[in-house]
Design a protein around this motif. Structure first.
Motif, PDB file in Angstrom:
ATOM      1  N   TYR A 160     -13.968  11.486   2.041  1.00  0.00           N
ATOM      2  CA  TYR A 160     -14.652  11.077   0.810  1.00  0.00           C
ATOM      3  C   TYR A 160     -13.746  10.430  -0.236  1.00  0.00           C
ATOM      4  CZ  TYR A 160     -18.510  13.579   2.875  1.00  0.00           C
ATOM      5  OH  TYR A 160     -19.488  13.967   3.725  1.00  0.00           O
ATOM      6  N   GLU A 161     -12.439  10.385  -0.002  1.00  0.00           N
ATOM      7  CA  GLU A 161     -11.556   9.640  -0.904  1.00  0.00           C
ATOM      8  C   GLU A 161     -10.848   8.529  -0.130  1.00  0.00           C
ATOM      9  OE1 GLU A 161      -9.295  13.047  -2.574  1.00  0.00           O
ATOM     10  OE2 GLU A 161     -10.079  12.425  -4.522  1.00  0.00           O
ATOM     11  N   ALA A 162     -10.092   8.917   0.904  1.00  0.00           N
ATOM     12  CA  ALA A 162      -9.312   7.919   1.643  1.00  0.00           C
ATOM     13  C   ALA A 162     -10.226   6.908   2.345  1.00  0.00           C
ATOM     14  CB  ALA A 162      -8.397   8.614   2.650  1.00  0.00           C
ATOM     15  N   LEU A 163     -11.371   7.349   2.851  1.00  0.00           N
ATOM     16  CA  LEU A 163     -12.271   6.412   3.538  1.00  0.00           C
ATOM     17  C   LEU A 163     -12.781   5.330   2.589  1.00  0.00           C
ATOM     18  CD1 LEU A 163     -13.702   5.722   6.204  1.00  0.00           C
ATOM     19  CD2 LEU A 163     -15.652   7.067   5.409  1.00  0.00           C
ATOM     20  N   GLN A 164     -12.797   5.627   1.312  1.00  0.00           N
ATOM     21  CA  GLN A 164     -13.229   4.640   0.328  1.00  0.00           C
ATOM     22  C   GLN A 164     -12.112   3.648  -0.023  1.00  0.00           C
ATOM     23  OE1 GLN A 164     -16.321   4.297  -0.837  1.00  0.00           O
ATOM     24  NE2 GLN A 164     -17.045   5.993   0.428  1.00  0.00           N
ATOM     25  N   GLY A 165     -10.978   3.775   0.656  1.00  0.00           N
ATOM     26  CA  GLY A 165      -9.869   2.851   0.389  1.00  0.00           C
ATOM     27  C   GLY A 165      -8.994   3.292  -0.765  1.00  0.00           C
ATOM     28  N   LEU A 166      -9.180   4.539  -1.182  1.00  0.00           N
ATOM     29  CA  LEU A 166      -8.384   5.050  -2.290  1.00  0.00           C
ATOM     30  C   LEU A 166      -6.950   5.288  -1.827  1.00  0.00           C
ATOM     31  CD1 LEU A 166      -9.901   5.590  -4.920  1.00  0.00           C
ATOM     32  CD2 LEU A 166      -9.426   8.009  -4.598  1.00  0.00           C
ATOM     33  N   THR A 167      -6.000   4.939  -2.654  1.00  0.00           N
ATOM     34  CA  THR A 167      -4.598   5.248  -2.383  1.00  0.00           C
ATOM     35  C   THR A 167      -4.151   6.325  -3.348  1.00  0.00           C
ATOM     36  OG1 THR A 167      -3.904   3.538  -3.925  1.00  0.00           O
ATOM     37  CG2 THR A 167      -4.106   2.900  -1.623  1.00  0.00           C
ATOM     38  N   PHE A 168      -2.964   6.870  -3.078  1.00  0.00           N
ATOM     39  CA  PHE A 168      -2.431   7.918  -3.936  1.00  0.00           C
ATOM     40  C   PHE A 168      -2.204   7.380  -5.349  1.00  0.00           C
ATOM     41  CE2 PHE A 168       0.889  11.213  -4.794  1.00  0.00           C
ATOM     42  CZ  PHE A 168      -0.007  12.247  -4.761  1.00  0.00           C
ATOM     43  N   VAL A 169      -1.713   6.143  -5.416  1.00  0.00           N
ATOM     44  CA  VAL A 169      -1.483   5.536  -6.731  1.00  0.00           C
ATOM     45  C   VAL A 169      -2.797   5.379  -7.477  1.00  0.00           C
ATOM     46  CG1 VAL A 169      -0.547   3.547  -7.942  1.00  0.00           C
ATOM     47  CG2 VAL A 169       0.448   4.233  -5.775  1.00  0.00           C
ATOM     48  N   SER A 170      -3.834   4.903  -6.786  1.00  0.00           N
ATOM     49  CA  SER A 170      -5.083   4.627  -7.501  1.00  0.00           C
ATOM     50  C   SER A 170      -5.776   5.904  -7.958  1.00  0.00           C
ATOM     51  CB  SER A 170      -6.018   3.753  -6.652  1.00  0.00           C
ATOM     52  OG  SER A 170      -6.287   4.337  -5.416  1.00  0.00           O
ATOM     53  N   ILE A 171      -5.578   7.000  -7.240  1.00  0.00           N
ATOM     54  CA  ILE A 171      -6.129   8.281  -7.715  1.00  0.00           C
ATOM     55  C   ILE A 171      -5.518   8.614  -9.081  1.00  0.00           C
ATOM     56  CG2 ILE A 171      -6.123  10.782  -7.328  1.00  0.00           C
ATOM     57  CD1 ILE A 171      -6.357  10.218  -4.343  1.00  0.00           C
ATOM     58  N   ASN A 172      -4.200   8.452  -9.163  1.00  0.00           N
ATOM     59  CA  ASN A 172      -3.529   8.728 -10.436  1.00  0.00           C
ATOM     60  C   ASN A 172      -3.918   7.723 -11.514  1.00  0.00           C
ATOM     61  OD1 ASN A 172      -1.282  11.017 -10.247  1.00  0.00           O
ATOM     62  ND2 ASN A 172      -1.515  10.056  -8.269  1.00  0.00           N
ATOM     63  N   ALA A 173      -4.179   6.484 -11.112  1.00  0.00           N
ATOM     64  CA  ALA A 173      -4.618   5.469 -12.075  1.00  0.00           C
ATOM     65  C   ALA A 173      -5.990   5.830 -12.650  1.00  0.00           C
ATOM     66  CB  ALA A 173      -4.664   4.105 -11.404  1.00  0.00           C
ATOM     67  N   LEU A 174      -6.879   6.362 -11.802  1.00  0.00           N
ATOM     68  CA  LEU A 174      -8.201   6.794 -12.283  1.00  0.00           C
ATOM     69  C   LEU A 174      -8.043   7.882 -13.346  1.00  0.00           C
ATOM     70  CD1 LEU A 174     -10.142   7.000  -8.873  1.00  0.00           C
ATOM     71  CD2 LEU A 174     -10.471   5.306 -10.681  1.00  0.00           C
ATOM     72  N   LEU A 175      -7.126   8.814 -13.083  1.00  0.00           N
ATOM     73  CA  LEU A 175      -6.906   9.904 -14.038  1.00  0.00           C
ATOM     74  C   LEU A 175      -6.297   9.370 -15.334  1.00  0.00           C
ATOM     75  CD1 LEU A 175      -5.515  12.668 -11.648  1.00  0.00           C
ATOM     76  CD2 LEU A 175      -7.821  12.475 -12.588  1.00  0.00           C
ATOM     77  N   MET A 176      -5.313   8.457 -15.184  1.00  0.00           N
ATOM     78  CA  MET A 176      -4.623   7.963 -16.370  1.00  0.00           C
ATOM     79  C   MET A 176      -5.563   7.159 -17.266  1.00  0.00           C
ATOM     80  SD  MET A 176      -1.040   5.907 -16.478  1.00  0.00           S
ATOM     81  CE  MET A 176      -0.247   5.440 -18.016  1.00  0.00           C
ATOM     82  N   ARG A 177      -6.408   6.310 -16.657  1.00  0.00           N
ATOM     83  CA  ARG A 177      -7.325   5.510 -17.472  1.00  0.00           C
ATOM     84  C   ARG A 177      -8.303   6.406 -18.233  1.00  0.00           C
ATOM     85  NH1 ARG A 177      -8.601   0.189 -17.355  1.00  0.00           N
ATOM     86  NH2 ARG A 177      -8.009  -0.166 -15.199  1.00  0.00           N
TER      87      ARG A 177
END
Lengths: 165, 384
Positions: free
Chosen positions: B133-150
C-alpha cells in the motif's frame, strides 16, 4: 512472476474496497481485519466512494525499479471522505496545480510495469475532482482527459477507462 | 536481571568502501571493539543489518561473520528492523547479558550499499515501508519523508530554510570526526540552493547512503572494570512500534513509536529529557530530527524545529544532537546506523569525542528509527 500476489488485492486496488468495523463503525482502508481503534475483528467489506482531499504531496524524480518511465510523478496522502488516509499517486494534474486540501477522486490507472514482456499492475490513483453538475452525460461519453506527452518524449501512461472486473 | 555495560567500541570510517566487502567491514569493526575491550572471544554475536540479501545477495550474516572472524561455534544471528536494525541488535545483546544467558556479547551493525546502483538501492530501501500500500504506489523513502515535511510546514507555518540548522550543525560536527563521510562544513546559503530531491526535501536535508560497520562489546557491569577503566552502563534500552504505513497513523506528524520507546526508556532509567546531556537522533532527513526531538520530549509538538532555529542543538546548546555528524554527515549505512549512534554516545561518555567533546556528559541517549517511525529504539547510556 508474482501473479497471485497482485491478484489477491485486486478488490482493494480496482474498487477501493475496505472494511467497516461492526463494533465502532469505523471505516478502514487498506483492509486490515482488526479495527485499529477498538480492536474488534472487522471483516465486513465496504466500498469507498473514492472521494477525498489532498493531505500532503511530493514529487518523485528518482523512481524505484518498475516506475522509471513515469517520472516525475506526484505522490500524495489523500484523506478519504470516509476518514482514512491513503497513499496514492495524483494523476491528470501538474505539480504546480496541487494544493493541500484539494478535492480529488479515485481513478484506475497503470501503477507499474515489469519490463516490456512483464505484467502491468493496475490500481487506484487520484485526480482533481471533476465538477459534478457540469454536463455529466456528455462528459461521461467523452474520453478521459489524458496528460499531454512529456517534452522529453516519454509517452503518457495508458488510461484505463472501464472499471476492471 | 543483571546490569549491563559496554566494555569496548569499534567502528570503520563511513563511506564508499569499494575495496571492502560486508564481511570485511563487519570484521574490522568487531576486531576494533574486541581490542578495545581486551577480549579474544565472545559468547554470542548479534548482527544488525537491513539489506544484505537485497544488495549483496548474502543472508545468514550471523554464521558468516562469526566464521570470517574466527569465532566458529558461537551463537550468532542477524537482527532486522529496517534502519533500526543496529540498535535492535543491541537490544538482543542486552537481553542476552541481562538475563544471565551470556557474559560477553558482541553487537554489530553493518551495511554494504555501494555495490548496487541508485534505483536498486531506492527499491530496496522502500522495503521498510508497506509493500502493498505504499511501495506499490511508487513511493520512495525520500518521498515519504517529503510528505511529512510538507504537511509539517503547512500545519505549523515553517519555511524551508527553518530546517537548515539541523544540516549545518551535523556537518560542523562531522568536520572533527575522522570516521565521518562528509567532513566539510556547509552554509545556510548552500542549504537554500541545494538540489531538490523530492520537494520540499533537498540534497542537504538528506543523509547519504554508505558502507560501514560499528560494534560494541557488552558484559555484566559487575565485571566490566576487569576489561576497561571506561565502562559505559546501559541504563535503558527499549523498542516500540507504530503502524508500518504512515497513512495508518493516528497523526502522521507524531512519532507514537518514538514517544513510546522514549517513555519506556526514561521509566527504565528513572530519568527524564532534562537529564540527558547528549542526544544522537535519527536525522535521516531534517524533518525526522524535528519529529524525534518532539517524540522524545525535548520540544512540544510543532516546536522541534525551533530548537535548531534557536541554536539549542549545538555542542554547547541545551540539547546537543548529532555530535559526531549524525546520519546527515557521518553517513547513513542503514542497518549500521543505530550502532554508530551507540558508539558515538559511548565516545562522549568516555571523553573520547575529541574536539566535539560535550563537557561533563554523564548521560547520553540515542534514538534509532526503522522506516518512517514503525520501529523506534531508544537507548540511554551512562558514564560510570
Amino acid at each position: 512472476m508474482e501473479v497471485a500476489r497482485y491478484w489477491r488485492t485486486t478488490k482493494q486496488r480496482y474498487q477501493l474496497v475496505g472494511e467497516k468495523c461492526p463494533q465502532c463503525g469505523r471505516r478502514i482502508f487498506p483492509p486490515r481485519d482488526v479495527c485499529p481503534v477498538c480492536g474488534h475483528e472487522a471483516r465486513t467489506a465496504v466500498q469507498f466512494s473514492g472521494k477525498g482531499e489532498v493531505y500532503s504531496y511530493s514529487v518523485v524524480h528518482v523512481a524505484p525499479e518498475g516506475y522509471e518511465k513515469f517520472v516525475p510523478y506526484i505522490v500524495a496522502l489523500v484523506r478519504l471522505a470516509e476518514g482514512p488516509l491513503v497513499t496514492a499517486q495524483l494523476t491528470d494534474v501538474d505539480e504546480s496545480e496541487v494544493w493541500i486540501g484539494m478535492p480529488v477522486e479515485m481513478v484506475t490507472r497503470v501503477l507499474r510495469e515489469d519490463g516490456e514482456r512483464g505484467m502491468l499492475i493496475y490500481g487506484y490513483k487520484f485526480r482533481p475532482a471533476l465538477p459534478v453538475n457540469n454536463q455529466a452525460p456528455q462528459a461521461a461519453a467523452q474520453p478521459m482527459r489524458t496528460p499531454l506527452p512529456k517534452a522529453n518524449g516519454v509517452h503518457p501512461e495508458p488510461v484505463l477507462q472501464a472499471a476492471m472486473p | 536481571m543483571r546490569d549491563v555495560s559496554i566494555i569496548g567500541i569499534g567502528q570503520t570510517p563511513v563511506g564508499e568502501h569499494w575495496d571492502k566487502s560486508l564481511r570485511e567491514l563487519a570484521y574490522q569493526a568487531l576486531l576494533a571493539a574486541m581490542q578495545s575491550a581486551g577480549v579474544e572471544r565472545v559468547d554470542a554475536l548479534y548482527v544488525g543489518n537491513m539489506l544484505s540479501g537485497e544488495l549483496t545477495a548474502q543472508e545468514h550474516l550471523g554464521a558468516l561473520i562469526a566464521d570470517f572472524a574466527g569465532l566458529r561455534g558461537i551463537e550468532a544471528i542477524k537482527v532486522e528492523a529496517a534502519c533500526g536494525s543496529g540498535a535492535a541488535a543491541l537490544r538482543v545483546g542486552y537481553m542476552a547479558v541481562a538475563s544471565g544467558l551470556c557474559d560477553l556479547v558482541a553487537c554489530i551493525g553493518v551495511e554494504k550499499m555501494t555495490d548496487q546502483q541508485g534505483s536498486t538501492v531506492t527499491s530496496a530501501l522502500a522495503m521498510a515501508a508497506d509493500a502493498e500500500y505504499e511501495a506499490l504506489q511508487g513511493l520512495t523513502f525520500v518521498s515519504i519523508n517529503a510528505l511529512l515535511m510538507r504537511r509539517y510546514m503547512h500545519e505549523y507555518g515553517y519555511r524551508k530554510e527553518d530546517f537548515a540548522n539541523f544540516a549545518i550543525n551535523a556537518h560542523a560536527n562531522a568536520v572533527n570526526n575522522p570516521y565521518a563521510m562528509f567532513r566539510s562544513p556547509i552554509t545556510a546559503a548552500q542549504f537554500a540552493e541545494a538540489k531538490p530531491i523530492a520537494d520540499p526535501i533537498n540534497l542537504l536535508d538528506s543523509s547519504p547512503i554508505a558502507d560501514g560497520a560499528a560494534c560494541v562489546i557488552l558484559a555484566p557491569t559487575s565485571i566490566a572494570r576487569e576489561f576497561t577503566d571506561k565502562p559505559v552502563r546501559v541504563r535503558a534500552i527499549a523498542i516500540a512500534t507504530d503502524t508500518l504505513a504512515v497513512h495508518d497513523r493516528r497523526d502522521p506528524l507524531y512519532l507514537e513509536g518514538g514517544a513510546l520507546s522514549a517513555q519506556k526508556a526514561y521509566a527504565m532509567a528513572g530519568v527524564g529529557p532534562a537529564d540527558i546531556d547528549v542526544f544522537e537522533l535519527h536525522d535521516a532527513f531534517t524533518i525526522m530530527s524535528a519529529l524525534s526531538l518532539e517524540a522524545a520530549g525535548f520540544a512540544p509538538r510543532g516546536q522541534g524545529v525551533r530548537l535548531a532555529m534557536d541554536g539549542e542543538i549545538g555542542l554547547n546548546g541545551r540539547i546537543p544532537i548529532t555530535t559526531m555528524g549524525g546520519l546527515k554527515a557521518r553517513g547513513h549505512p542503514v542497518g549500521a546506523t543505530g550502532m554508530y549512534q551507540i558508539v558515538e554516545v559511548a565516545q562522549q561518555l568516555r571523553e573520547e569525542a575529541g574536539l566535539n567533546q560535550v563537557k561533563n556528559a554523564q548521560l547520553g541517549m540515542a534514538q534509532n528509527i526503522g522506516g518512517s517511525g514503525a520501529t523506534v529504539v531508544t537507548t540511554i547510556l551512562e558514564r560510570i
